[in-house]
Design a protein around this motif. Sequence first.
Motif, PDB file in Angstrom:
ATOM      1  N   THR A  15       0.703  -1.334   0.047  1.00  0.00           N
ATOM      2  CA  THR A  15       0.071   0.097  -0.061  1.00  0.00           C
ATOM      3  C   THR A  15       0.649   1.319   0.050  1.00  0.00           C
ATOM      4  O   THR A  15       0.255   2.242  -0.070  1.00  0.00           O
ATOM      5  N   SER A  16       2.095   1.169  -0.083  1.00  0.00           N
ATOM      6  CA  SER A  16       3.035   2.226  -0.128  1.00  0.00           C
ATOM      7  C   SER A  16       4.517   1.964  -0.354  1.00  0.00           C
ATOM      8  O   SER A  16       4.799   0.720  -0.346  1.00  0.00           O
ATOM      9  N   GLU A  17       5.217   3.002  -0.748  1.00  0.00           N
ATOM     10  CA  GLU A  17       6.528   2.802  -1.144  1.00  0.00           C
ATOM     11  C   GLU A  17       7.414   2.140   0.323  1.00  0.00           C
ATOM     12  O   GLU A  17       8.314   1.316  -0.067  1.00  0.00           O
ATOM     13  N   GLU A  18       7.250   2.687   1.072  1.00  0.00           N
ATOM     14  CA  GLU A  18       7.938   2.319   2.276  1.00  0.00           C
ATOM     15  C   GLU A  18       7.592   0.819   2.738  1.00  0.00           C
ATOM     16  O   GLU A  18       8.686   0.107   3.487  1.00  0.00           O
ATOM     17  N   GLU A  19       6.425   0.483   2.584  1.00  0.00           N
ATOM     18  CA  GLU A  19       6.120  -1.060   2.897  1.00  0.00           C
ATOM     19  C   GLU A  19       6.747  -1.934   2.001  1.00  0.00           C
ATOM     20  O   GLU A  19       7.296  -2.831   2.429  1.00  0.00           O
ATOM     21  N   ALA A  20       6.659  -1.552   0.781  1.00  0.00           N
ATOM     22  CA  ALA A  20       7.482  -2.413  -0.394  1.00  0.00           C
ATOM     23  C   ALA A  20       8.928  -2.569   0.080  1.00  0.00           C
ATOM     24  O   ALA A  20       9.443  -3.424  -0.089  1.00  0.00           O
ATOM     25  N   ARG A  21       9.345  -1.200   0.326  1.00  0.00           N
ATOM     26  CA  ARG A  21      11.004  -1.452   0.606  1.00  0.00           C
ATOM     27  C   ARG A  21      11.236  -2.123   1.874  1.00  0.00           C
ATOM     28  O   ARG A  21      12.067  -3.013   1.728  1.00  0.00           O
ATOM     29  N   GLN A  22      10.410  -1.984   2.914  1.00  0.00           N
ATOM     30  CA  GLN A  22      10.562  -2.958   4.166  1.00  0.00           C
ATOM     31  C   GLN A  22      10.546  -4.580   3.929  1.00  0.00           C
ATOM     32  O   GLN A  22      11.246  -5.169   4.275  1.00  0.00           O
ATOM     33  N   LYS A  23       9.520  -4.748   2.954  1.00  0.00           N
ATOM     34  CA  LYS A  23       9.429  -6.043   2.623  1.00  0.00           C
ATOM     35  C   LYS A  23      10.498  -6.772   1.966  1.00  0.00           C
ATOM     36  O   LYS A  23      10.816  -7.999   1.972  1.00  0.00           O
TER      37      LYS A  23
END
Length: 406
Positions: free
Chosen positions: A295-303
């Motif tokens: 749902t966000s760029e930050e979520e994608a980076r953390q995953k």
Amino acid sequence: MIASFDLSEFINRYVTGRSESLLQADFESYDAELSARINGKNVLVIGGAGSIGSSYIKAILRFKVSKLVVVDISENGLTELVRDLRSSVDFNIPDDFITYPVNFGDKVFEKLFRRLGPFDIVANFAAHKHVRSEKDVFSIEAMVENNVLRARRLLDLLLECPPEHFFCVSTDKAANPVNVMGASKKLMEELIMAYADRLPIKTARFANVAFSNGSLPLGFLERLNKRQPWSCPLGIRRFFVSPQESGELCLIASIMGESGDIFFPKLDAEKDMVPFDRIAKDLLEDLGLELDACTSEEEARQKALKLSTVPASWPVYFFGSDTSGEKSYEEFFTDGEELDNESFVNLGVIKNSLKRDKAEIDMIFDKLNDLFATEEVSKAAVVEILKTYLPNFSHIETGKGLDSKM
């Protein structure tokens, strides 16, 4: 992870949906004429290390040219081009083949043009091609300089010793442009048409080249290799051609067209336009990976930081496009343009393109040069000049650029 991945096969199956080249029938129809017009000729390709330029070179080397000179600002790109060609068995590489890491706007280019010429076939692929290149006034000035002003100097140079065929690549985004890149290429079209009575000039508007350098789909593979998340717009549909088709299209246009012709591929908006998000999903499936929607760029980076050595899924952030100059659809021609859909099987030709006189072209260029020479130059001022001379230019400004996104 992608060692066994066949990119050409993926493009054919999931992007273009074609098992053979779109231009196959046209090559068969015009094979004898192409051979007669290409074999034994001296060829100059500008911007030959890029995706389309290198594909054009591969298309023309299926014939037997006498000399091939390739110019590009990318020294590494030229190195890979030479390695690629000489590692293949499909091409007729002439004994007189040389590459130069030179900007075609520099004085040294003029020297090599005069020394190594005359050239029978000249093709120019040097261009700023990304919408993201309109981020500010500096990038816009560089874009206009490369796409338009240097093209003018090249045309004047060609007048010293006119080739039999001259091709300068355009873009579908020149049809009813909504971004500065498309407007610059439309202005380039009008510039070269002003020379069409003195030089045998042809151009082509065509679709996105699937997995070309700098493209979003190629970015998916780059992110995969670097174990980084993907970012992809929703609902943005585009026409696509394969790299091979891009070179073949430009070759047929450059050799078989009449001066002033603008070529485009005959593609169907319902059948042939493909959304980027579908390419992303199909690519993950073909690679054996599950989609992990974020749902966000930050979520994608953390995953992405938590991916296992052999991951089963890949994080992707899908978003609605809101950047300046982003057109939700593509078109190759506009109302009022005269179309020839009979001469070629899968190519259309625009025949009555606007031809401004040289005095009007000079006036446009003087306005741009005067603006760039001032301290008050702004993106809005450039857009206003382009709107004045390009009535179909309707710039979409949102205040947001692609460099702000992942």
